[in-house]
Design a protein around this motif. Sequence first.
Motif, PDB file in Angstrom:
ATOM      1  N   ALA A 178       6.040  10.709  -1.051  1.00 40.86           N
ATOM      2  CA  ALA A 178       4.635  11.032  -1.294  1.00 40.86           C
ATOM      3  C   ALA A 178       4.281  12.393  -0.699  1.00 40.86           C
ATOM      4  N   THR A 230       0.707   3.772  -3.041  1.00 44.98           N
ATOM      5  CA  THR A 230       0.286   5.141  -2.730  1.00 44.98           C
ATOM      6  C   THR A 230       1.325   6.151  -3.204  1.00 44.98           C
ATOM      7  N   TRP A 269      -8.518  10.611  -4.175  1.00 47.17           N
ATOM      8  CA  TRP A 269      -7.999   9.509  -3.359  1.00 47.17           C
ATOM      9  C   TRP A 269      -8.891   8.285  -3.401  1.00 47.17           C
ATOM     10  N   GLY A 274      -7.023  -0.024  -0.506  1.00 43.29           N
ATOM     11  CA  GLY A 274      -6.722  -0.407   0.860  1.00 43.29           C
ATOM     12  C   GLY A 274      -7.732  -1.389   1.426  1.00 43.29           C
ATOM     13  N   MET A 300      -7.255   4.778  -4.191  1.00 47.87           N
ATOM     14  CA  MET A 300      -6.373   4.255  -3.160  1.00 47.87           C
ATOM     15  C   MET A 300      -7.131   3.819  -1.917  1.00 47.87           C
ATOM     16  N   VAL A 303       0.835  -1.204   0.000  1.00 47.77           N
ATOM     17  CA  VAL A 303       0.000   0.000   0.000  1.00 47.77           C
ATOM     18  C   VAL A 303       0.867   1.251   0.000  1.00 47.77           C
ATOM     19  N   ILE A 304       1.966   1.221   0.735  1.00 51.30           N
ATOM     20  CA  ILE A 304       2.855   2.379   0.775  1.00 51.30           C
ATOM     21  C   ILE A 304       3.457   2.642  -0.597  1.00 51.30           C
ATOM     22  N   TYR A 328       1.110   6.293  -6.992  1.00 49.07           N
ATOM     23  CA  TYR A 328      -0.140   6.929  -7.380  1.00 49.07           C
ATOM     24  C   TYR A 328      -0.080   8.440  -7.134  1.00 49.07           C
ATOM     25  N   THR A 329       0.480   8.816  -5.984  1.00 51.40           N
ATOM     26  CA  THR A 329       0.567  10.231  -5.629  1.00 51.40           C
ATOM     27  C   THR A 329       1.501  10.970  -6.579  1.00 51.40           C
TER      28      THR A 329
END
Length: 483
Positions: free
Chosen positions: A313, A119, A332, A339, A335, A115-116, A122-123
């Motif tokens: 990020a 993210t 968001w 999650g 994401m 996820v980190i 994606y960011t």
Amino acid sequence: MRIDAVRYRIVDHAVRSGAVALLGLLPLSAFAATDGGPDPATLSLSLWWGLPFAAMLLSIALMPLVAGRAWHHHQGKIAAGWAALFLVPFAASFGVQATWNAALHTLLHEYLPFVILLTALYTVSGGIAVRGNLHGSPGQNTVLLAIGTVLASIMGTTGAAMLMVRPVLRANDARRHNAHVLVFFIFLVANAGGALTPLGDPPLFLGFLKGVDFFWTLRHLLAPTVLLCVLLLGMFYALDRWFWSKETERKRVDPTPDSPLGILGAWNVLWLIVIVAAVLHSGIWKPGVTVQILGQSLDLQNLTRDAVLVLVALLSLATTPRQARHENAFTWGPMIEVGKLFLGIFLTIIPVIAILRAGSGGALAGLVKLTSDAQGQPIAVAYFWLTGALSSFLDNAPTYLVFFNLAGGDAAQLMAHVTTLMAISAGAVFMGAVTYIGNAPNFMVKAIAEHRGVRMPSFFGYMGWSFAILMPCFLILTWVFFR
């Protein structure tokens, strides 16, 4: 927000692929030996333990079609319910401590790093606004897909997909028939293009960590990758020309008329480089230092990597002009749903990966035995199709490792037996495109496209596309490289 604008069903079977993939954040084992209970990987599990995972996948596939409103509002609760259906009986059968250890290991070693990373990618990619617009003609679309395909092995399938999907959508926003463009985008940019370096897809990065030379994939997967991508680009161009000829509203006003190309938020290119460097560094730097968190041993290089990704990020959010994210329609929503759904997938897949790792002693022993002939020699075609088939619905990273170990697990020996390692690598990477849940970027592309008003195929509709387009290509690859 309207329901049809936020259907971000982003799942990836064990999904930790794509860029995760791309960068190989997954551990080398599905479970770690722990104190206070049996190691789940050593338990003899029946296929019944895989039912919650199967139910999770069916929920993702069917509920948006038969109960869209309920799925949109309650998908997190549904995912939690299937996870509980595995965790509670497992705790009753093998003990609370063993269940806690297995779940915590999955969360700390796999879910959170995934996820980190996702993210961060994606960011950062969401802050790069490629300004300007093209016509979305067959020739221009083919060039855009080709560029994204090349970028996938440099910055990973997730990074390339998130960077290129918005320009592709803008180029085709005046087209009445445009869903096929995104389908081929998933085939090429989100999957096949990541086959040439360990940075492209997680299975290859895990192979690199196991000792496979960094440039081995480039040398030995270049030919099958080029063949597959040329076939797909050729089919796309022919199909896109046919759709283009059928357009009856081509002369309507383009929502984003032609304008010179440019980039807003260029600082994020630097942050993308930092992400790639951080993940690559975590696979090379081995200080031998571990940190204990809730009884789990976490390697210092992985904790450092995750800290850098979080920092990147935040820096991306601080240094990106608001206009860049506005032009990308950045939200968001994807994401958040990643999650929720990935948590259910990561937990329910625990017993499935354990069964696969049991090899010839597990419930899928018959499947595993298909990989060797009577003399015990590896059958390349079996490795290609079995690795690929399981990677289509499970996580291609642990699936790669299962068959890597089944073939001997010695990187030097496997690099010498080129065809077997080629088959395992190609099957894991290429067949992630067969389903929406085969690789992390697949559903992200689908979600962003739907948010922009593109009517993407359903779960099974997409499989219809993949079987019709990809399977003949895979048969050609089998005949040329793996027979």
